[in-house]
Design a protein around this motif. Sequence first.
Motif, PDB file in Angstrom:
ATOM      1  N   PHE A   1       4.058  -7.744  15.565  1.00 31.77           N
ATOM      2  CA  PHE A   1       2.971  -6.972  14.535  1.00 31.77           C
ATOM      3  C   PHE A   1       1.651  -6.540  15.515  1.00 31.77           C
TER       4      PHE A   1
ATOM      5  N   ASP B   1       0.912  -1.177   0.085  1.00 34.87           N
ATOM      6  CA  ASP B   1      -0.024  -0.077   0.091  1.00 34.87           C
ATOM      7  C   ASP B   1       0.831   1.207   0.021  1.00 34.87           C
TER       8      ASP B   1
ATOM      9  N   VAL C   1       0.907  -2.142  15.773  1.00 32.07           N
ATOM     10  CA  VAL C   1      -0.517  -1.822  15.738  1.00 32.07           C
ATOM     11  C   VAL C   1      -0.587  -1.073  17.115  1.00 32.07           C
TER      12      VAL C   1
ATOM     13  N   ARG D   1       0.823   2.370  16.527  1.00 33.32           N
ATOM     14  CA  ARG D   1       0.105   3.305  15.658  1.00 33.32           C
ATOM     15  C   ARG D   1      -1.144   3.930  16.311  1.00 33.32           C
TER      16      ARG D   1
ATOM     17  N   LEU E   1      -4.016  -6.147   7.924  1.00 32.20           N
ATOM     18  CA  LEU E   1      -2.966  -5.504   7.213  1.00 32.20           C
ATOM     19  C   LEU E   1      -2.807  -6.226   5.781  1.00 32.20           C
TER      20      LEU E   1
ATOM     21  N   LEU F   1      -2.165  -6.011   0.296  1.00 22.93           N
ATOM     22  CA  LEU F   1      -1.794  -5.221   1.682  1.00 22.93           C
ATOM     23  C   LEU F   1      -2.520  -3.955   1.787  1.00 22.93           C
ATOM     24  N   THR F   2      -3.150  -3.691   2.995  1.00 20.85           N
ATOM     25  CA  THR F   2      -3.539  -2.404   3.311  1.00 20.85           C
ATOM     26  C   THR F   2      -2.957  -1.924   4.515  1.00 20.85           C
ATOM     27  N   GLY F   3      -2.486  -0.662   4.576  1.00 23.21           N
ATOM     28  CA  GLY F   3      -1.662  -0.063   5.641  1.00 23.21           C
ATOM     29  C   GLY F   3      -0.375  -0.469   5.754  1.00 23.21           C
ATOM     30  N   ALA F   4       0.261  -1.613   4.796  1.00 24.45           N
ATOM     31  CA  ALA F   4       1.385  -1.886   4.880  1.00 24.45           C
ATOM     32  C   ALA F   4       2.237  -2.477   3.677  1.00 24.45           C
TER      33      ALA F   4
ATOM     34  N   LEU G   1      -0.081 -10.820   8.784  1.00 28.15           N
ATOM     35  CA  LEU G   1      -0.429  -9.518   8.210  1.00 28.15           C
ATOM     36  C   LEU G   1      -2.170  -9.697   8.202  1.00 28.15           C
TER      37      LEU G   1
ATOM     38  N   TYR H   1      -3.821  -9.093  11.550  1.00 24.78           N
ATOM     39  CA  TYR H   1      -3.917  -7.811  12.255  1.00 24.78           C
ATOM     40  C   TYR H   1      -4.513  -6.934  11.212  1.00 24.78           C
TER      41      TYR H   1
ATOM     42  N   ALA I   1       0.765   3.268   3.223  1.00 24.09           N
ATOM     43  CA  ALA I   1       1.166   2.358   4.348  1.00 24.09           C
ATOM     44  C   ALA I   1       1.576   3.240   5.612  1.00 24.09           C
TER      45      ALA I   1
END
Length: 222
Positions: A211, A48, A215, A218, A90, A105-108, A85, A88, A51
């Motif tokens: 991970f 992403d 999170v 973040r 991602l 991948l979303t956010g990563a 991933l 979590y 990310a």
Amino acid sequence: MMYFAPSPIADTEPPRDCPLCPRLVGVRAALRAEYPDWWNSPVNAFGDPAAWLAIVGLAPGKHGANRTGRPFTGDYSGDLLFSTLAKYGLATGIYAGAPEDDLALTGAIIVNAVKCLPPANKPTPEEIHTCRPFLAGQMGVLPNVRVVVALGQIAHQSAVKVLGGRLPKAKFGHLAEHVMPSGVTLIDSYHCSRYNQNTGRLTTEMFEAVFARAVEIRRRPE
């Protein structure tokens, strides 16, 4: 078989016939002759472009990314990485070990310290140094990254240098955290290689803890 990283990451990738590391060029040429249907080129970033988490790997595996053209795809390490991933939030879709699957991948995003396959998974210090500008360029176009996870000591060393830190003050250790001058937090993990998993050096619980911590960081107020 073609895979392209999302722009602007695509603009930071080396050319498919990157000439910078003669030993790795020789490996590439030999594999292209033996396995002409494989990717056999520098492996692009995957994930992403917006990310908040960047994952720094070591280098492509011979039967994994060097074959498929997508980081951690098609080898043992990818099974644990992508399942983690997904746990979590991602990753979405189904990981099937091939770039034609619907994994996203979303956010990563995944980037490598070394873009090309090194013999025995061991790049030389010169090769690591030569490839570092590509990692620096990619981190430079990821403005939303707040956390970086380094998979293994080589990835850790390259990440520290790219992020403006100093290695004497940022020693590698599983679940070790280092706040870089930019405010980005670097978290270390043992690499999710088959060897580390089979020997018990890295368990699923240990890897997931990395991970989970990312999170948690973040979610902290900036």
